[in-house]
Design a protein around this motif. Structure first.
Motif, PDB file in Angstrom:
ATOM      1  N   UNK A  11       0.817  -1.222   0.000  1.00 19.14           N
ATOM      2  CA  UNK A  11       0.000   0.000   0.000  1.00 19.14           C
ATOM      3  C   UNK A  11       0.848   1.267   0.000  1.00 19.14           C
ATOM      4  N   UNK A  12       1.977   1.232   0.708  1.00 21.15           N
ATOM      5  CA  UNK A  12       2.879   2.380   0.747  1.00 21.15           C
ATOM      6  C   UNK A  12       3.421   2.677  -0.654  1.00 21.15           C
ATOM      7  N   UNK A  13       3.840   1.638  -1.376  1.00 26.89           N
ATOM      8  CA  UNK A  13       4.365   1.816  -2.728  1.00 26.89           C
ATOM      9  C   UNK A  13       3.282   2.387  -3.643  1.00 26.89           C
ATOM     10  N   UNK A  14       2.049   1.892  -3.498  1.00 23.33           N
ATOM     11  CA  UNK A  14       0.945   2.416  -4.303  1.00 23.33           C
ATOM     12  C   UNK A  14       0.756   3.907  -4.049  1.00 23.33           C
ATOM     13  N   UNK A  15       0.816   4.321  -2.791  1.00 21.47           N
ATOM     14  CA  UNK A  15       0.674   5.740  -2.459  1.00 21.47           C
ATOM     15  C   UNK A  15       1.805   6.559  -3.090  1.00 21.47           C
ATOM     16  N   UNK A  16       3.020   6.036  -3.036  1.00 24.52           N
ATOM     17  CA  UNK A  16       4.154   6.739  -3.639  1.00 24.52           C
ATOM     18  C   UNK A  16       3.904   6.971  -5.129  1.00 24.52           C
ATOM     19  N   UNK A  17       3.403   5.942  -5.825  1.00 23.23           N
ATOM     20  CA  UNK A  17       3.146   6.056  -7.264  1.00 23.23           C
ATOM     21  C   UNK A  17       2.053   7.077  -7.543  1.00 23.23           C
ATOM     22  N   UNK A  18       0.986   7.061  -6.740  1.00 28.93           N
ATOM     23  CA  UNK A  18      -0.120   8.007  -6.949  1.00 28.93           C
ATOM     24  C   UNK A  18       0.333   9.444  -6.694  1.00 28.93           C
ATOM     25  N   UNK A  60       3.382  10.392  -7.014  1.00 32.41           N
ATOM     26  CA  UNK A  60       4.322  10.665  -8.103  1.00 32.41           C
ATOM     27  C   UNK A  60       3.595  11.256  -9.314  1.00 32.41           C
ATOM     28  N   UNK A  61       2.455  10.660  -9.662  1.00 31.76           N
ATOM     29  CA  UNK A  61       1.664  11.181 -10.770  1.00 31.76           C
ATOM     30  C   UNK A  61       1.261  12.625 -10.511  1.00 31.76           C
ATOM     31  N   UNK A  62       0.886  12.900  -9.282  1.00 31.05           N
ATOM     32  CA  UNK A  62       0.487  14.255  -8.908  1.00 31.05           C
ATOM     33  C   UNK A  62       1.636  15.238  -9.091  1.00 31.05           C
ATOM     34  N   UNK A  63       2.851  14.785  -8.849  1.00 33.92           N
ATOM     35  CA  UNK A  63       4.020  15.656  -8.947  1.00 33.92           C
ATOM     36  C   UNK A  63       4.380  16.048 -10.369  1.00 33.92           C
ATOM     37  N   UNK A  64       3.908  15.290 -11.367  1.00 33.43           N
ATOM     38  CA  UNK A  64       4.257  15.582 -12.761  1.00 33.43           C
ATOM     39  C   UNK A  64       3.690  16.925 -13.215  1.00 33.43           C
ATOM     40  N   UNK A  65       2.361  17.147 -13.154  1.00 33.48           N
ATOM     41  CA  UNK A  65       1.850  18.468 -13.555  1.00 33.48           C
ATOM     42  C   UNK A  65       2.264  19.576 -12.604  1.00 33.48           C
ATOM     43  N   UNK A  66       2.465  19.240 -11.319  1.00 38.05           N
ATOM     44  CA  UNK A  66       2.913  20.251 -10.351  1.00 38.05           C
ATOM     45  C   UNK A  66       4.298  20.769 -10.745  1.00 38.05           C
ATOM     46  N   UNK A  67       5.203  19.866 -11.100  1.00 40.03           N
ATOM     47  CA  UNK A  67       6.539  20.274 -11.513  1.00 40.03           C
ATOM     48  C   UNK A  67       6.522  21.124 -12.773  1.00 40.03           C
ATOM     49  N   UNK A  68       5.609  20.796 -13.694  1.00 38.61           N
ATOM     50  CA  UNK A  68       5.494  21.571 -14.925  1.00 38.61           C
ATOM     51  C   UNK A  68       4.985  22.985 -14.656  1.00 38.61           C
ATOM     52  N   UNK A  69       3.924  23.079 -13.858  1.00 42.08           N
ATOM     53  CA  UNK A  69       3.281  24.377 -13.620  1.00 42.08           C
ATOM     54  C   UNK A  69       4.074  25.260 -12.667  1.00 42.08           C
ATOM     55  N   UNK A  70       4.642  24.665 -11.628  1.00 45.99           N
ATOM     56  CA  UNK A  70       5.354  25.449 -10.624  1.00 45.99           C
ATOM     57  C   UNK A  70       6.801  25.735 -11.023  1.00 45.99           C
ATOM     58  N   UNK A  71       7.366  24.890 -11.893  1.00 47.60           N
ATOM     59  CA  UNK A  71       8.785  25.037 -12.196  1.00 47.60           C
ATOM     60  C   UNK A  71       9.132  25.196 -13.662  1.00 47.60           C
ATOM     61  N   UNK A  72       8.808  24.193 -14.474  1.00 52.25           N
ATOM     62  CA  UNK A  72       9.302  24.140 -15.847  1.00 52.25           C
ATOM     63  C   UNK A  72       8.797  25.272 -16.725  1.00 52.25           C
ATOM     64  N   UNK A  73       7.478  25.488 -16.741  1.00 46.58           N
ATOM     65  CA  UNK A  73       6.923  26.505 -17.643  1.00 46.58           C
ATOM     66  C   UNK A  73       7.430  27.908 -17.310  1.00 46.58           C
ATOM     67  N   UNK A  74       7.408  28.366 -16.032  1.00 48.66           N
ATOM     68  CA  UNK A  74       7.998  29.682 -15.728  1.00 48.66           C
ATOM     69  C   UNK A  74       9.474  29.761 -16.122  1.00 48.66           C
ATOM     70  N   UNK A  75      10.207  28.674 -15.895  1.00 44.51           N
ATOM     71  CA  UNK A  75      11.632  28.628 -16.252  1.00 44.51           C
ATOM     72  C   UNK A  75      11.819  28.809 -17.756  1.00 44.51           C
ATOM     73  N   UNK A 110       5.920  12.749   0.388  1.00 49.65           N
ATOM     74  CA  UNK A 110       7.170  13.465   0.125  1.00 49.65           C
ATOM     75  C   UNK A 110       7.967  12.808  -0.992  1.00 49.65           C
ATOM     76  N   UNK A 111       8.151  11.490  -0.892  1.00 46.74           N
ATOM     77  CA  UNK A 111       8.936  10.771  -1.896  1.00 46.74           C
ATOM     78  C   UNK A 111       8.261  10.845  -3.261  1.00 46.74           C
ATOM     79  N   UNK A 112       6.942  10.569  -3.305  1.00 43.99           N
ATOM     80  CA  UNK A 112       6.236  10.569  -4.575  1.00 43.99           C
ATOM     81  C   UNK A 112       6.165  11.938  -5.225  1.00 43.99           C
ATOM     82  N   UNK A 113       5.718  12.934  -4.449  1.00 39.65           N
ATOM     83  CA  UNK A 113       5.591  14.283  -4.996  1.00 39.65           C
ATOM     84  C   UNK A 113       6.930  14.845  -5.459  1.00 39.65           C
ATOM     85  N   UNK A 114       7.948  14.698  -4.626  1.00 40.03           N
ATOM     86  CA  UNK A 114       9.265  15.229  -4.986  1.00 40.03           C
ATOM     87  C   UNK A 114       9.840  14.542  -6.219  1.00 40.03           C
ATOM     88  N   UNK A 115       9.633  13.223  -6.322  1.00 44.26           N
ATOM     89  CA  UNK A 115      10.138  12.504  -7.490  1.00 44.26           C
ATOM     90  C   UNK A 115       9.452  12.994  -8.758  1.00 44.26           C
TER      91      UNK A 115
END
Length: 540
Positions: A15-22, A24-39, A173-178
């Motif tokens: 269950x912990x690994x499943x949460x990390x993966x879920x 992780x998916x959330x972190x993909x658009x977050x990284x794009x919107x908060x970091x990549x596009x402004x950069x 933390x692990x999933x979102x940051x990754x």
């Protein structure tokens, strides 16, 4: 007082690994919107103003508004699919499709035209910088991402056993940051042809390894693949008797049990969830925490929102900046786990701060579950102060020395690591105080307020940078007060020169306000909150 195991329980590993993966998916658009596009906006068109970047930050607002619809996510669901899967499956599926569509639109220059030309040539100028359309697309994407976050936060309280509940914050933390670093740092690294030629390739090429459109389409496929797994390989099994699962069923990812699942429709009605939501808001303890969340991130906004962009503006190379941020990644992942243990009550049973240590007590007070969060605040404040020195010491000739490069790395590392300390520490605290009866709504409320605290000041601080920045037009070595505007200055054959950088004023103001808030309010209130009994946080 509850204690936390030193290690994740074996039956909670899957269950912990499943949460990390879920997450992780959330972190993909977050990284794009908060970091990549402004950069990319700033590096592609250096005349992009900080105010324009502030407009794009509106795309991240759904993270700060998700509490408005979190009761709907908590109360409306299909009993066949399960309370959380009813939302996770369709929302992730739509997100994957939208990522694919945005990728196609970028590849055909419908939106963000020119960004893939930068990938190939790195010398071209974007032909269509319609920030409004770009903001609208990512606003929808982040809205979907925020909805997924509500459901996953609620599921995190239910699929982990009580003994491993504190590790929900570690999974986040692990999933979102990754996901965030993959979409921001790692993507920018492999998108840069200069970086690939300098550090990876033996034979130089005129393009990077991954284009933005290609990355978006690939991310969409990953979203869809994980969603299919959740749909066909996991299940929620509500039980009226609220029976604890056997160890055998606990170890099977397909037999995840919703331990806090209330099968009484009256209890889970939308009206009752909203009613409970307003009861939470009336709790004095929650109101104090709300104020802390809304104020605490103001001190870091200029540093975290503008320092990297200011370095690019001064001439710091994109590939070198990618290296400095890339170094943060292993620290975020490795130490995120230990910060969660640091935040546990068990840690403080053996790590009490000595009463004789006046310095430590004056900085963070008596030891408690929020002590890491308080240290994190001071660390981020120090990083923000260092940012002024970093920009002021930028080499005038543009040649980056080894010493300056190390200074950039240390400043980034301090700010990024302390941000993780604060994030994990607060998540561990909120997971403990949340009422499991409405866990998704409760955690979403607190996380939303935390996100809002970092969102509402961003556009204001970026505007302050432009407002306090002063330029002059030099014609034949003399200042021409009659010429206003960069375009007019260039047309007259002049040189548009900055005579006052508003970054220093905005960042200094943020740091001073942060110091006043911390020693005048935040530290004292955090000390009070961590001593409150569990009943102070319950709404029933």
């Amino acid at each position: 007082m509850n204690t936390v195991p030193r290690q994740l329980a074996k039956h909670d590993l899957r269950p912990f690994i499943l949460l990390v993966v879920l997450y992780f998916l959330q972190g993909i658009p977050v990284g794009l919107a908060f970091g990549t596009v402004p950069f990319l906006l700033k590096s592609m068109a250096k005349d992009t103003t900080f105010t324009q970047l502030g407009v794009f930050t509106m795309a991240t607002y759904p993270y700060s508004m998700k509490i408005l619809w979190s009761p709907i996510v908590d109360s409306i669901y299909s009993r066949k699919l399960g309370r959380r899967r009813s939302w996770i499956i369709p929302v992730q599926l739509v997100s994957g499709v939208m990522l694919w569509i945005i990728g196609i639109a970028i590849s055909r220059n419908i939106i963000f035209a020119g960004v893939d030309d930068i990938y190939y040539l790195e010398n071209s100028t974007p032909s269509n910088m319609n920030i409004t359309t770009l903001t609208a697309c990512f606003f929808i994407l982040i809205t979907l991402c925020a909805t997924q976050d509500i459901a996953v936060d609620g599921w995190a309280l239910e699929i982990l056993s009580k003994e491993s509940l504190s590790y929900a914050s570690t999974a986040q933390t692990v999933g979102l940051n990754t996901g965030y670093f993959l979409s921001f740092t790692i993507f920018l690294t492999f998108n840069s042809g200069h970086f690939m030629n300098k550090y990876i390739r033996s034979v130089s090429q005129e393009y990077g390894l991954v284009s933005l459109s290609g990355y978006l389409k690939f991310s969409g496929l990953v979203y869809i693949a994980v969603t299919l797994y959740v749909a066909f390989c996991t299940s929620e099994k509500p039980t009226n008797a609220m029976e604890l699962p056997t160890k055998k069923s606990d170890e099977r990812i397909g037999d995840l049990i919703d331990l806090n699942f209330d099968t009484n429709p009256a209890h889970m009605s939308l009206a009752n969830v909203y009613r409970s939501f307003f009861k939470i808001l009336k709790l004095p303890s929650v109101q104090t925490l709300m104020i802390i969340h809304l104020l605490t991130k103001f001190a870091f906004q200029c540093n975290e929102g503008a320092t990297n962009l200011k370095l690019l503006e001064r001439g710091f190379k994109r590939e070198d900046l990618a290296i400095t941020v890339l170094i943060d990644f292993p620290f975020e992942i490795i130490f995120g786990y230990y910060v969660a243990k640091w935040s546990s009550d068990a840690s403080y049973n053996t790590r009490q701060v000595s009463r004789s240590n006046i310095l430590i007590r004056s900085l963070v007070g008596e030891a408690g579950i929020l002590t890491p969060w308080l240290w994190g605040f001071l660390g981020r404040l120090s990083a923000a102060f260092m940012a002024n020195i970093l920009i002021a010491k930028f080499p005038t000739d543009g040649e980056i020395t080894q010493g300056y490069f190390i200074m950039v790395i240390l400043q980034h590392l301090l700010g990024s690591f302390m941000s993780t300390v604060q994030f994990v520490g607060m998540c561990a605290f909120q997971t403990r105080i949340a009422d499991p009866a409405i866990g998704g709504t409760y955690l979403t409320l607190l996380n939303t307020l935390s996100n809002l605290g970092g969102t509402w000041p961003r556009i204001l601080v970026l505007w302050m940078i432009d407002h306090f920045t002063k330029y002059e037009c030099l014609v034949s070595g003399k200042t021409s007060n009659a010429i206003i505007g960069q375009a007019s200055c260039k047309a007259a054959g002049g040189q548009w020169t900055m005579v006052r950088d508003g970054y220093y004023i905005a960042n200094s103001f943020c740091v001073l306000v942060g110091c006043a808030l911390y020693f005048g309010f935040i530290k004292k209130r955090a000390q009070q909150l961590q001593k409150l009994p569990a009943s102070s946080w319950q709404c029933h």
